[in-house]
Write a protein that holds these residues in place. Structure first.
Motif, PDB file in Angstrom:
ATOM      1  N   PRO A 146      11.652  -3.012  -7.529  1.00 36.47           N
ATOM      2  CA  PRO A 146      10.202  -3.239  -7.400  1.00 36.47           C
ATOM      3  C   PRO A 146       9.425  -2.326  -8.334  1.00 36.47           C
ATOM      4  CG  PRO A 146      11.009  -1.942  -5.563  1.00 36.47           C
ATOM      5  CD  PRO A 146      12.216  -2.328  -6.361  1.00 36.47           C
ATOM      6  N   GLU A 150       3.853  -3.773  -6.156  1.00 35.45           N
ATOM      7  CA  GLU A 150       4.875  -4.164  -5.175  1.00 35.45           C
ATOM      8  C   GLU A 150       5.305  -2.956  -4.344  1.00 35.45           C
ATOM      9  OE1 GLU A 150       7.136  -7.760  -7.594  1.00 35.45           O
ATOM     10  OE2 GLU A 150       7.816  -5.677  -7.831  1.00 35.45           O
ATOM     11  N   TYR A 154       4.358  -2.143  -0.292  1.00 31.66           N
ATOM     12  CA  TYR A 154       5.443  -1.838   0.635  1.00 31.66           C
ATOM     13  C   TYR A 154       5.175  -0.544   1.391  1.00 31.66           C
ATOM     14  CZ  TYR A 154       9.869   0.276   2.035  1.00 31.66           C
ATOM     15  OH  TYR A 154      10.854   0.913   2.747  1.00 31.66           O
ATOM     16  N   ARG A 160       6.505  -6.984   1.180  1.00 32.61           N
ATOM     17  CA  ARG A 160       7.710  -6.990   0.368  1.00 32.61           C
ATOM     18  C   ARG A 160       7.789  -8.233  -0.507  1.00 32.61           C
ATOM     19  NH1 ARG A 160      12.342  -4.199   4.050  1.00 32.61           N
ATOM     20  NH2 ARG A 160      10.985  -3.106   5.502  1.00 32.61           N
ATOM     21  N   ALA A 161       8.040  -8.030  -1.788  1.00 37.15           N
ATOM     22  CA  ALA A 161       8.342  -9.154  -2.672  1.00 37.15           C
ATOM     23  C   ALA A 161       9.711  -9.703  -2.284  1.00 37.15           C
ATOM     24  CB  ALA A 161       8.336  -8.708  -4.123  1.00 37.15           C
ATOM     25  N   TYR A 166      13.940  -2.887  -1.102  1.00 40.03           N
ATOM     26  CA  TYR A 166      13.184  -1.675  -0.803  1.00 40.03           C
ATOM     27  C   TYR A 166      14.013  -0.613  -0.070  1.00 40.03           C
ATOM     28  CZ  TYR A 166       9.313  -4.587  -2.238  1.00 40.03           C
ATOM     29  OH  TYR A 166       8.477  -5.404  -2.968  1.00 40.03           O
TER      30      TYR A 166
END
Length: 316
Positions: A146, A150, A154, A160-161, A166
């Motif tokens: 990320p 992004e 988070y 969250r993409a 993550y």
């Protein structure tokens, strides 16, 4: 050969600091500088650290005359570092001998982009006093690393993409980063009693930072209790971080939600279950889709973690 500074923060760690220093001295990377900052300990930690550094020619103890907290200790490390990169080791943790070598290789394998800081996090594990251990995979160690907003989304609202990973977030005890990048964003915020690593990660992300990670388990974090690790202290720091980044949150329409979520978490961790449920209901009424997604993402894992902790504690 690129020099790497291993920065060890030390406070009231007489029983563990020698192990942390030995972990730093055992690194296989050929050009390592070890700096230990003792934050005005009163238990003899500085003397133990000094003895542990005695046989290491590139080791140095720095004594702070007044206790300033971990953020101030890390800023002292940043000010004194001579390496291109810095890796932070906590005073009660230990790292694998190849941690620096693996993290440097990972960060240097990332395509260069002008003005974009690249931060590398190690995977590891956290061990609790009762022997229970939880794995901590590094952010960016799977899928797509990320970057930028992004990471901000988070850290502030758990957004969250879908194709990014993550992991265990952005703990400084797992970080290796360019010293210049950390200095460029102003270092750590010394007004924060907790969550200082979240705040600096947000500022690095706002600068466009890319967060990469190593799959290998490279450190073991020994979780220890402390007066600064209470839910109330965490909440105060988390709300301070939310206020600090209010402009970003308000652009997303999420400032009130971010505040309310951390208040819900504090009530839950403080075992005020009735209040926590009322706060969760308020969150759901205000932002139903986001709240349900966050509860689904974190709730089952959190309940399983608490159950394991209590079960292992009862059998210890």
């Amino acid at each position: 050969m690129t020099r790497v500074t291993v920065g060890v923060t030390c406070y009231e760690a007489r029983d563990t600091i020698a192990r942390a220093v030995a972990s730093a001295a055992a690194q296989t990377w050929p050009d390592v500088e070890i700096l230990v900052v003792d934050d005005a300990s009163t238990d003899g930690s500085a003397e133990v650290a000094e003895a542990a550094l005695r046989d290491f020619p590139n080791g140095r103890l720095i004594r702070r005359p007044v206790n300033g907290g971990v953020a101030a200790a890390r800023n002292t490390l940043l000010a004194e570092a001579t390496g291109r990169y810095i890796a932070f080791f906590d005073d009660d943790d230990e790292s694998a001998p190849d941690r620096i070598a693996v993290q440097v290789a990972r960060i240097q394998a990332e395509p260069a982009a002008d003005g974009v800081p690249v931060l590398c996090f190690a995977s590891g594990a956290r061990r609790y006093p009762n022997g229970y251990e939880i794995q901590a995979p590094a952010i960016g160690s799977q899928g797509r690393p990320p970057q930028g907003d992004e990471v901000v989304g988070y850290l502030l609202v758990n957004r969250r993409a879908p194709d990014a990973f993550y992991g265990a977030g952005t703990p400084s005890c797992a970080l290796l980063a360019p010293v210049a990048a950390l200095r460029a964003v102003g270092g750590y915020d010394e007004t924060l009693g907790r969550a200082e690593d979240v705040d600096i990660a947000i500022r690095l992300a706002l600068a466009g930072g890319r967060f990469v990670g190593c799959r290998e388990r490279l450190y073991l974090q020994h979780a220890t209790p402390g007066s600064d690790k209470t839910p109330a202290r965490n909440l105060a720091a988390e709300l301070a971080v939310v206020d600090k980044h209010r402009a970003w949150l308000e652009r997303q329409g999420l400032y009130r939600h971010a505040q309310a979520w951390f208040q819900f978490r504090e009530a839950w961790f403080s075992r005020r279950r009735g209040e926590a449920l009322r706060r969760a209901l308020g969150l759901a009424l205000d932002r139903p889709v986001l709240t349900v997604r966050r509860l689904v993402q974190s709730g089952p894992a959190r309940l399983a973690h608490e159950g394991r902790m209590n079960r292992d504690a009862g059998s210890a």
